[in-house]
Design a protein around this motif. Structure first.
Motif, PDB file in Angstrom:
ATOM      1  N   LEU A  47      90.666  -4.459  39.523  1.00  0.00           N
ATOM      2  CA  LEU A  47      91.202  -4.840  38.210  1.00  0.00           C
ATOM      3  C   LEU A  47      91.911  -3.652  37.550  1.00  0.00           C
ATOM      4  N   SER A  48      91.349  -2.460  37.661  1.00  0.00           N
ATOM      5  CA  SER A  48      92.021  -1.285  37.085  1.00  0.00           C
ATOM      6  C   SER A  48      93.306  -0.983  37.848  1.00  0.00           C
ATOM      7  N   THR A  49      93.286  -1.272  39.149  1.00  0.00           N
ATOM      8  CA  THR A  49      94.482  -1.058  39.969  1.00  0.00           C
ATOM      9  C   THR A  49      95.596  -2.016  39.583  1.00  0.00           C
ATOM     10  N   GLY A  50      95.235  -3.253  39.198  1.00  0.00           N
ATOM     11  CA  GLY A  50      96.246  -4.233  38.800  1.00  0.00           C
ATOM     12  C   GLY A  50      97.122  -3.716  37.679  1.00  0.00           C
ATOM     13  N   THR A  51      96.496  -3.057  36.688  1.00  0.00           N
ATOM     14  CA  THR A  51      97.247  -2.488  35.569  1.00  0.00           C
ATOM     15  C   THR A  51      98.164  -1.364  36.045  1.00  0.00           C
ATOM     16  N   LYS A  52      97.644  -0.516  36.922  1.00  0.00           N
ATOM     17  CA  LYS A  52      98.442   0.609  37.428  1.00  0.00           C
ATOM     18  C   LYS A  52      99.595   0.121  38.300  1.00  0.00           C
ATOM     19  N   LEU A  53      99.365  -0.970  39.032  1.00  0.00           N
ATOM     20  CA  LEU A  53     100.451  -1.530  39.839  1.00  0.00           C
ATOM     21  C   LEU A  53     101.560  -2.081  38.948  1.00  0.00           C
ATOM     22  N   SER A  54     101.201  -2.607  37.788  1.00  0.00           N
ATOM     23  CA  SER A  54     102.222  -3.077  36.830  1.00  0.00           C
ATOM     24  C   SER A  54     103.095  -1.918  36.386  1.00  0.00           C
ATOM     25  N   GLU A  55     102.466  -0.777  36.110  1.00  0.00           N
ATOM     26  CA  GLU A  55     103.225   0.414  35.716  1.00  0.00           C
ATOM     27  C   GLU A  55     104.122   0.884  36.855  1.00  0.00           C
ATOM     28  N   LEU A  56     103.590   0.823  38.069  1.00  0.00           N
ATOM     29  CA  LEU A  56     104.385   1.241  39.231  1.00  0.00           C
ATOM     30  C   LEU A  56     105.586   0.324  39.423  1.00  0.00           C
TER      31      LEU A  56
ATOM     32  N   ARG B  22      85.156   6.377  49.075  1.00  0.00           N
ATOM     33  CA  ARG B  22      86.152   6.983  48.183  1.00  0.00           C
ATOM     34  C   ARG B  22      86.656   8.305  48.763  1.00  0.00           C
ATOM     35  N   ASP B  23      85.739   9.105  49.313  1.00  0.00           N
ATOM     36  CA  ASP B  23      86.138  10.377  49.920  1.00  0.00           C
ATOM     37  C   ASP B  23      87.071  10.138  51.110  1.00  0.00           C
ATOM     38  N   TRP B  24      86.805   9.083  51.878  1.00  0.00           N
ATOM     39  CA  TRP B  24      87.659   8.780  53.035  1.00  0.00           C
ATOM     40  C   TRP B  24      89.070   8.431  52.585  1.00  0.00           C
ATOM     41  N   PHE B  25      89.199   7.649  51.533  1.00  0.00           N
ATOM     42  CA  PHE B  25      90.528   7.252  51.046  1.00  0.00           C
ATOM     43  C   PHE B  25      91.271   8.417  50.388  1.00  0.00           C
ATOM     44  N   ASP B  26      90.534   9.370  49.809  1.00  0.00           N
ATOM     45  CA  ASP B  26      91.181  10.468  49.092  1.00  0.00           C
ATOM     46  C   ASP B  26      91.293  11.757  49.911  1.00  0.00           C
TER      47      ASP B  26
ATOM     48  N   PHE C 184     113.144   5.253  45.823  1.00  0.00           N
ATOM     49  CA  PHE C 184     111.913   4.589  45.384  1.00  0.00           C
ATOM     50  C   PHE C 184     110.734   5.462  45.807  1.00  0.00           C
ATOM     51  N   ARG C 185     110.123   6.126  44.834  1.00  0.00           N
ATOM     52  CA  ARG C 185     109.071   7.099  45.125  1.00  0.00           C
ATOM     53  C   ARG C 185     107.706   6.431  45.141  1.00  0.00           C
ATOM     54  N   VAL C 186     107.559   5.488  46.043  1.00  0.00           N
ATOM     55  CA  VAL C 186     106.280   4.804  46.220  1.00  0.00           C
ATOM     56  C   VAL C 186     106.034   4.634  47.710  1.00  0.00           C
ATOM     57  N   THR C 187     104.832   4.960  48.141  1.00  0.00           N
ATOM     58  CA  THR C 187     104.461   4.812  49.546  1.00  0.00           C
ATOM     59  C   THR C 187     103.116   4.099  49.622  1.00  0.00           C
ATOM     60  N   ALA C 188     102.727   3.744  50.844  1.00  0.00           N
ATOM     61  CA  ALA C 188     101.423   3.099  51.027  1.00  0.00           C
ATOM     62  C   ALA C 188     100.286   4.081  50.788  1.00  0.00           C
ATOM     63  N   ALA C 189     100.609   5.378  50.629  1.00  0.00           N
ATOM     64  CA  ALA C 189      99.588   6.380  50.322  1.00  0.00           C
ATOM     65  C   ALA C 189      99.539   6.698  48.828  1.00  0.00           C
ATOM     66  N   SER C 190     100.357   6.025  48.012  1.00  0.00           N
ATOM     67  CA  SER C 190     100.319   6.234  46.570  1.00  0.00           C
ATOM     68  C   SER C 190      98.925   5.858  46.050  1.00  0.00           C
ATOM     69  N   PRO C 191      98.400   6.577  45.041  1.00  0.00           N
ATOM     70  CA  PRO C 191      97.032   6.319  44.561  1.00  0.00           C
ATOM     71  C   PRO C 191      96.772   4.862  44.195  1.00  0.00           C
ATOM     72  N   GLU C 192      97.752   4.226  43.541  1.00  0.00           N
ATOM     73  CA  GLU C 192      97.549   2.836  43.118  1.00  0.00           C
ATOM     74  C   GLU C 192      97.333   1.921  44.325  1.00  0.00           C
ATOM     75  N   ILE C 193      98.094   2.163  45.369  1.00  0.00           N
ATOM     76  CA  ILE C 193      97.995   1.313  46.557  1.00  0.00           C
ATOM     77  C   ILE C 193      96.724   1.619  47.338  1.00  0.00           C
ATOM     78  N   ARG C 194      96.343   2.880  47.404  1.00  0.00           N
ATOM     79  CA  ARG C 194      95.096   3.239  48.102  1.00  0.00           C
ATOM     80  C   ARG C 194      93.899   2.584  47.423  1.00  0.00           C
ATOM     81  N   ARG C 195      93.929   2.547  46.078  1.00  0.00           N
ATOM     82  CA  ARG C 195      92.810   1.915  45.366  1.00  0.00           C
ATOM     83  C   ARG C 195      92.762   0.410  45.652  1.00  0.00           C
ATOM     84  N   ALA C 196      93.923  -0.212  45.752  1.00  0.00           N
ATOM     85  CA  ALA C 196      93.948  -1.654  46.048  1.00  0.00           C
ATOM     86  C   ALA C 196      93.374  -1.922  47.435  1.00  0.00           C
TER      87      ALA C 196
END
Length: 338
Positions: A258-267, A175-179, A212-224
Motif C-alpha cells: 500500500l505504501s508502494t502504491g503511493t510511491k508508484l503514483s509519484e514515479l 528486506r536485506d536481500w532486496f536492499d 526515463f530514469r526508472v529501472t526494475a531495481a528502483s526502490p519503489e519497484i523493489r518494494r512492490a
C-alpha cells in the motif's frame, strides 16, 4: 534585290534541332507538372544553393528528431503501462493482505495469499516488457531482461530465510536481500539483469534529450516485488504451523504494497513529465519542419498554372515543327512544278 534562302539540308537540320529542344522542354515541363518541383534547381535558386542546402540539412535533422521523439513516446507509453499494472497489483493485493493479516486466522491468511504467486508473475511479466528489442526497465542494458522469473526470485528468498523460524527475523532477512548492493548476493545479483544507470537519452531537439530514469531495481519497484513475493512465500507454507507469524508477514506485505502504491503514483508522475517534454519537443519540431518545407517550396515549387500554360505552348510548338517537317519531307519536283 538578292535574297538568301536555306537549303533543304540546312532546313532539315534546323528543324531537327528545334524538335529535340522542344521535346526536352516538353519532357521537363511534364515532369514539373507531375512532381510540382522545378527541374532546374540552379535557376530556381538563382545559382546560389546555400539557402536550399541549409533548408535541406535542417529538414534532415528534424526528421531524425522525429524518429527519436516517436520512439521515446512509444517507450514512455510502455513504461507507464507497466507501472500502472504494478501499481494496480500492489494496491489490490495490499488491501487484501492487510485485511487478512489483521484478522489473523489461518484460513483467511491462506485464502488471501493464494493468488499472490499469480500477482507476482503478472508484475514480473509487466516489468520485463520489451518494445522493438529494447527492454524498458533494464537501465542502460536495454538488451538484457531486467528481472529473472518468479521461480528464481522465490528460490533465492527461500535460501535467504532457510533456518529462520520467527516472523521478525524472516522479514529482516528478506528486506536485506532486496536492499543488498551489487556483489552482496541479493536482488541485484540474483534477480536484476540490468544496470542502475539510466539508458542514454533520446535526442529530441537541439541540445535536448529525454530519458526515463526508472529501472526494475528502483526502490519503489523493489518494494512492490518484495510485498508480492512475501505473499507468495506465505502461500507456499513459509512459517508453517505459526499462524500468528504468518499473519504478521502477510500484514507487513500488505502495508509494504500500500505504501508502494503511493510511491508508484509519484514515479508515474515523473515519467509523465518526461512524456510531456517529448510531446512539446515533437510539436515544436513539427512546426519548424512545416515552416522550412514552405520556404523550400517557394524556391523549388513549380507554379501549376504557369507550368500547364508553358506545357501547352511547348506542345503547340512541337506540333508546328512536326507539321513543317512533314511538309518539307513531301516536297518533290512534281509538287514544285505544280
Amino acid at each position: 534585290m538578292n535574297s538568301v534562302s536555306l537549303g533543304d539540308l540546312a532546313q532539315a537540320q534546323f528543324l531537327r534541332r528545334s524538335s529535340a529542344a522542344s521535346e526536352q522542354r516538353l519532357a521537363r515541363l511534364t515532369e514539373e507538372l507531375s512532381t510540382g518541383r522545378r527541374a532546374d534547381l540552379a535557376a530556381a535558386s538563382g545559382g546560389d544553393y546555400k539557402m536550399l542546402s541549409g533548408i535541406e540539412r535542417s529538414l534532415g535533422i528534424l526528421a531524425s528528431y522525429k524518429t527519436a521523439t516517436d520512439e521515446a513516446a512509444l517507450i514512455g507509453t510502455g513504461v507507464q503501462t507497466a507501472l500502472a499494472t504494478v501499481q494496480g497489483l500492489s494496491e489490490d493485493a495490499g488491501n487484501t493482505f492487510v485485511s487478512a493479516g489483521t484478522l489473523g486466522t489461518g484460513a483467511v491468511v491462506d485464502s488471501a495469499a493464494a493468488t499472490a504467486r499469480q500477482q507476482l508473475d503478472a508484475a514480473v511479466s509487466a516489468l520485463n516488457a520489451n518494445i522493438g528489442d529494447r527492454y524498458l526497465f533494464s537501465g542502460a542494458a536495454t538488451d538484457q531482461k531486467p528481472l529473472a522469473g518468479s521461480d528464481a526470485i522465490l528460490s533465492a528468498l527461500r535460501t535467504a530465510t532457510a533456518g529462520l523460524t520467527g516472523a521478525s527475523d524472516t522479514l529482516t532477512a528478506i528486506r536485506d536481500w532486496f536492499d543488498a548492493p551489487a556483489g552482496g548476493g541479493g536482488f541485484r545479483d540474483l534477480a536484476y539483469g540490468g544496470t542502475d544507470a539510466a539508458g542514454g537519452p533520446f535526442p529530441i531537439g537541439e541540445g535536448e534529450g529525454a530519458s526515463f530514469r526508472v529501472t526494475a531495481a528502483s526502490p519503489e519497484i523493489r518494494r512492490a516485488i518484495e510485498g508480492l513475493a512475501l505473499g507468495a512465500l506465505v502461500a507456499e507454507g513459509m512459517l508453517a504451523g505459526d499462524t500468528t507469524g504468518r499473519a504478521q508477514v502477510l500484514r507487513h506485505a500488505g502495508e509494504t504494497l500500500l505504501s508502494t502504491g503511493t510511491k508508484l503514483s509519484e514515479l508515474r508522475g515523473q515519467v509523465g513529465s518526461v512524456e510531456a517534454a517529448i510531446e512539446t519537443a515533437a510539436t515544436r519540431n513539427q512546426a519548424e519542419a512545416t515552416a522550412l518545407e514552405i520556404a523550400r517550396s517557394r524556391i523549388v515549387a513549380a507554379d501549376p498554372y504557369e507550368t500547364a500554360s508553358a506545357l501547352e505552348a511547348a506542345r503547340g510548338q512541337l506540333e508546328l515543327i512536326y507539321t513543317m517537317t512533314a511538309r518539307l519531307s513531301n516536297m518533290s519536283l512534281l509538287e514544285y512544278l505544280r
